[in-house]
Design a protein around this motif. Structure first.
Motif, PDB file in Angstrom:
ATOM      1  N   ASP A 191      -9.765   0.140  -9.966  1.00 22.76           N
ATOM      2  CA  ASP A 191     -10.607   1.285  -9.219  1.00 22.76           C
ATOM      3  C   ASP A 191      -9.925   1.904  -7.899  1.00 22.76           C
ATOM      4  N   TRP A 192      -9.403   3.039  -8.284  1.00 15.38           N
ATOM      5  CA  TRP A 192      -8.610   4.108  -7.241  1.00 15.38           C
ATOM      6  C   TRP A 192      -9.251   3.792  -6.007  1.00 15.38           C
ATOM      7  N   SER A 193     -10.573   3.891  -5.887  1.00 15.85           N
ATOM      8  CA  SER A 193     -11.202   3.914  -4.621  1.00 15.85           C
ATOM      9  C   SER A 193     -11.106   2.828  -3.696  1.00 15.85           C
ATOM     10  N   LYS A 194     -10.635   1.651  -4.369  1.00 18.60           N
ATOM     11  CA  LYS A 194     -10.649   0.435  -3.621  1.00 18.60           C
ATOM     12  C   LYS A 194      -9.225   0.072  -3.471  1.00 18.60           C
ATOM     13  N   PHE A 195      -8.268   0.892  -3.640  1.00 19.57           N
ATOM     14  CA  PHE A 195      -6.908   0.797  -3.336  1.00 19.57           C
ATOM     15  C   PHE A 195      -6.797   0.817  -1.708  1.00 19.57           C
ATOM     16  N   ILE A 196      -5.655   0.230  -1.133  1.00 24.30           N
ATOM     17  CA  ILE A 196      -5.722   0.248   0.374  1.00 24.30           C
ATOM     18  C   ILE A 196      -4.395   0.765   0.576  1.00 24.30           C
ATOM     19  N   THR A 197      -4.192   1.551   1.662  1.00 26.33           N
ATOM     20  CA  THR A 197      -2.987   2.012   2.219  1.00 26.33           C
ATOM     21  C   THR A 197      -2.379   1.234   3.130  1.00 26.33           C
ATOM     22  N   PRO A 198      -1.072   1.034   3.242  1.00 26.56           N
ATOM     23  CA  PRO A 198      -0.414   0.286   4.183  1.00 26.56           C
ATOM     24  C   PRO A 198      -0.872   0.181   5.558  1.00 26.56           C
ATOM     25  N   ASP A 199      -1.129   1.413   5.942  1.00 24.13           N
ATOM     26  CA  ASP A 199      -1.831   1.260   7.472  1.00 24.13           C
ATOM     27  C   ASP A 199      -2.881   0.731   7.748  1.00 24.13           C
ATOM     28  N   GLU A 200      -3.764   0.938   6.450  1.00 23.43           N
ATOM     29  CA  GLU A 200      -5.035   0.300   6.331  1.00 23.43           C
ATOM     30  C   GLU A 200      -4.952  -1.043   6.249  1.00 23.43           C
ATOM     31  N   LEU A 201      -3.982  -1.729   5.483  1.00 27.99           N
ATOM     32  CA  LEU A 201      -3.793  -3.281   5.387  1.00 27.99           C
ATOM     33  C   LEU A 201      -3.509  -3.626   6.650  1.00 27.99           C
ATOM     34  N   PHE A 202      -2.413  -3.033   7.367  1.00 25.37           N
ATOM     35  CA  PHE A 202      -1.981  -3.765   8.567  1.00 25.37           C
ATOM     36  C   PHE A 202      -3.158  -3.691   9.590  1.00 25.37           C
ATOM     37  N   ASP A 203      -4.005  -2.615   9.784  1.00 25.43           N
ATOM     38  CA  ASP A 203      -5.085  -2.701  10.576  1.00 25.43           C
ATOM     39  C   ASP A 203      -6.261  -3.838  10.057  1.00 25.43           C
ATOM     40  N   LEU A 204      -6.391  -4.271   8.956  1.00 24.11           N
ATOM     41  CA  LEU A 204      -7.124  -5.292   8.210  1.00 24.11           C
ATOM     42  C   LEU A 204      -6.685  -6.416   8.667  1.00 24.11           C
ATOM     43  N   LEU A 205      -5.345  -6.702   8.428  1.00 25.17           N
ATOM     44  CA  LEU A 205      -4.726  -7.834   8.964  1.00 25.17           C
ATOM     45  C   LEU A 205      -5.071  -8.350  10.484  1.00 25.17           C
ATOM     46  N   GLY A 206      -4.616  -7.330  11.111  1.00 22.47           N
ATOM     47  CA  GLY A 206      -4.531  -7.529  12.635  1.00 22.47           C
ATOM     48  C   GLY A 206      -6.165  -7.681  13.080  1.00 22.47           C
ATOM     49  N   ARG A 207      -7.144  -7.024  12.281  1.00 21.07           N
ATOM     50  CA  ARG A 207      -8.511  -7.552  12.803  1.00 21.07           C
ATOM     51  C   ARG A 207      -8.944  -8.918  12.247  1.00 21.07           C
ATOM     52  N   ALA A 208      -8.348  -9.514  10.918  1.00 21.74           N
ATOM     53  CA  ALA A 208      -8.707 -10.835  10.616  1.00 21.74           C
ATOM     54  C   ALA A 208      -7.883 -11.758  11.207  1.00 21.74           C
ATOM     55  N   GLY A 209      -6.998 -11.370  12.292  1.00 19.54           N
ATOM     56  CA  GLY A 209      -6.524 -12.211  13.167  1.00 19.54           C
ATOM     57  C   GLY A 209      -4.902 -12.456  12.955  1.00 19.54           C
ATOM     58  N   MET A 210      -4.403 -12.005  11.925  1.00 20.69           N
ATOM     59  CA  MET A 210      -2.782 -12.066  11.586  1.00 20.69           C
ATOM     60  C   MET A 210      -1.921 -11.093  12.383  1.00 20.69           C
ATOM     61  N   ARG A 211      -0.797 -11.500  12.455  1.00 15.47           N
ATOM     62  CA  ARG A 211       0.302 -10.739  13.014  1.00 15.47           C
ATOM     63  C   ARG A 211       1.369 -10.390  12.094  1.00 15.47           C
ATOM     64  N   ALA A 212       0.980  -8.806  11.557  1.00 19.17           N
ATOM     65  CA  ALA A 212       1.630  -8.254  10.400  1.00 19.17           C
ATOM     66  C   ALA A 212       3.200  -8.174  10.884  1.00 19.17           C
ATOM     67  N   GLU A 213       4.110  -8.650   9.949  1.00 21.63           N
ATOM     68  CA  GLU A 213       5.598  -8.511  10.539  1.00 21.63           C
ATOM     69  C   GLU A 213       6.509  -7.941   9.589  1.00 21.63           C
ATOM     70  N   ASP A 214       6.039  -7.516   8.437  1.00 17.90           N
ATOM     71  CA  ASP A 214       6.930  -6.812   7.487  1.00 17.90           C
ATOM     72  C   ASP A 214       6.200  -6.375   6.221  1.00 17.90           C
ATOM     73  N   ARG A 215       6.685  -5.029   5.780  1.00 21.45           N
ATOM     74  CA  ARG A 215       6.048  -4.373   4.644  1.00 21.45           C
ATOM     75  C   ARG A 215       7.182  -3.685   3.830  1.00 21.45           C
ATOM     76  N   MET A 216       7.149  -4.024   2.395  1.00 22.60           N
ATOM     77  CA  MET A 216       8.134  -3.514   1.593  1.00 22.60           C
ATOM     78  C   MET A 216       7.409  -2.700   0.333  1.00 22.60           C
ATOM     79  N   GLY A 217       8.076  -1.715  -0.323  1.00 20.08           N
ATOM     80  CA  GLY A 217       7.522  -1.306  -1.606  1.00 20.08           C
ATOM     81  C   GLY A 217       8.181  -1.978  -2.896  1.00 20.08           C
ATOM     82  N   PHE A 218       7.406  -1.973  -3.850  1.00 21.57           N
ATOM     83  CA  PHE A 218       7.968  -2.506  -5.284  1.00 21.57           C
ATOM     84  C   PHE A 218       7.920  -1.014  -5.948  1.00 21.57           C
ATOM     85  N   VAL A 219       9.335  -1.037  -6.529  1.00 22.33           N
ATOM     86  CA  VAL A 219       9.662   0.417  -7.060  1.00 22.33           C
ATOM     87  C   VAL A 219       9.931   0.113  -8.564  1.00 22.33           C
ATOM     88  N   PHE A 220       9.302   1.015  -9.405  1.00 22.61           N
ATOM     89  CA  PHE A 220       9.599   0.557 -10.771  1.00 22.61           C
ATOM     90  C   PHE A 220      10.637   1.731 -11.281  1.00 22.61           C
TER      91      PHE A 220
END
Length: 246
Positions: A191-220
């Protein structure tokens, strides 16, 4: 504690359970992506716990939780690397498939039909690492779900979380391409509407108490039909590493 399980999402994967270990079946995209996922996962865990990946069992002594384990595509490699692995899935039909394949492979893995929230009610926590791959876009409440993942980790523990970006390119590739053109996945899997942008995920991780340290793309690469990691291209599939602060 409320559940973040989305019954409609679970039913989609129930219907495909028998095909987990068919490299040309409905999970063909994950089989192709798996080497790239494992490269990122093992590198991040090894760096966090100062483990030498040239050893036969570098993750000996680590307890790893694989949430949304499916048929065990990630649980089994973690067990081969020496980790004590608990694999959980909300889709009940996935568990006997995973158990049977692990037994055939001579691996001891604790597979359970449960959720992250329900696991918190047991004495299993804490874990050294949580694998949370391609799950967060299927739950009903991403923040509550990620908070449960945080609570399952020990202080200093690491979580690897991958999902799909939300933009026109991801709609074209992850839904139109994968489900309608290539027919790798049944129509309606995502469901495309449930996809999450990297910035949104970093914000969610921070609000969940996690410290985001890295992000990378998977490219086909459609020419070589292989995946690679990219520091710059997070436009469709991407992965993050975050730590529960001590």
């Amino acid at each position: 504690m409320t559940t973040t399980i989305d019954a409609a999402e679970i039913e989609k994967f129930q219907a495909m359970a028998a095909e987990w270990w068919d490299p040309n079946g409905k999970f063909k995209p994950l089989h192709m992506l798996n080497p790239c996922r494992l490269d990122y996962i093992t590198t991040q865990i090894a760096a966090e716990f100062d483990r030498d990946l040239t050893l036969d069992r570098p993750f000996e002594g680590l307890r790893i939780l694989d949430i949304g384990c499916g048929g065990g595509l990630l649980s089994e490699p973690m067990a081969r690397l020496g980790a004590t692995v608990v694999g959980v899935d909300a889709a009940e039909r996935n568990i006997p498939v995973a158990r049977a394949h692990a037994e055939q492979s001579g691996l001891k893995i604790d597979y359970r039909h449960t959720s992250a929230e329900d696991l918190l009610r047991t004495d299993e926590a804490p874990f050294d690492a949580v694998l949370n791959m391609e799950v967060v876009e299927h739950v009903s409440d991403p923040l509550a779900y990620l908070t449960a993942c945080h609570d399952l980790l020990r202080p200093g523990g690491i979580m690897i979380c991958s999902t799909i970006n939300r933009n026109p390119k991801s709609y074209a590739m992850a839904i139109i391409g994968a489900e309608y053109v290539m027919r790798w996945l049944p129509k309606g899997t995502h469901d495309w509407s449930k996809f999450i942008t990297p910035d949104e995920l970093f914000d969610l991780l921070g609000r969940a108490g996690m410290r985001a340290e890295d992000r990378m793309g998977f490219v086909f690469n459609p020419v070589t039909w292989t995946w690679r990691l990219s520091e710059r291209d997070l436009s469709v599939n991407y992965v993050t590493a975050s730590v529960r602060p001590t």
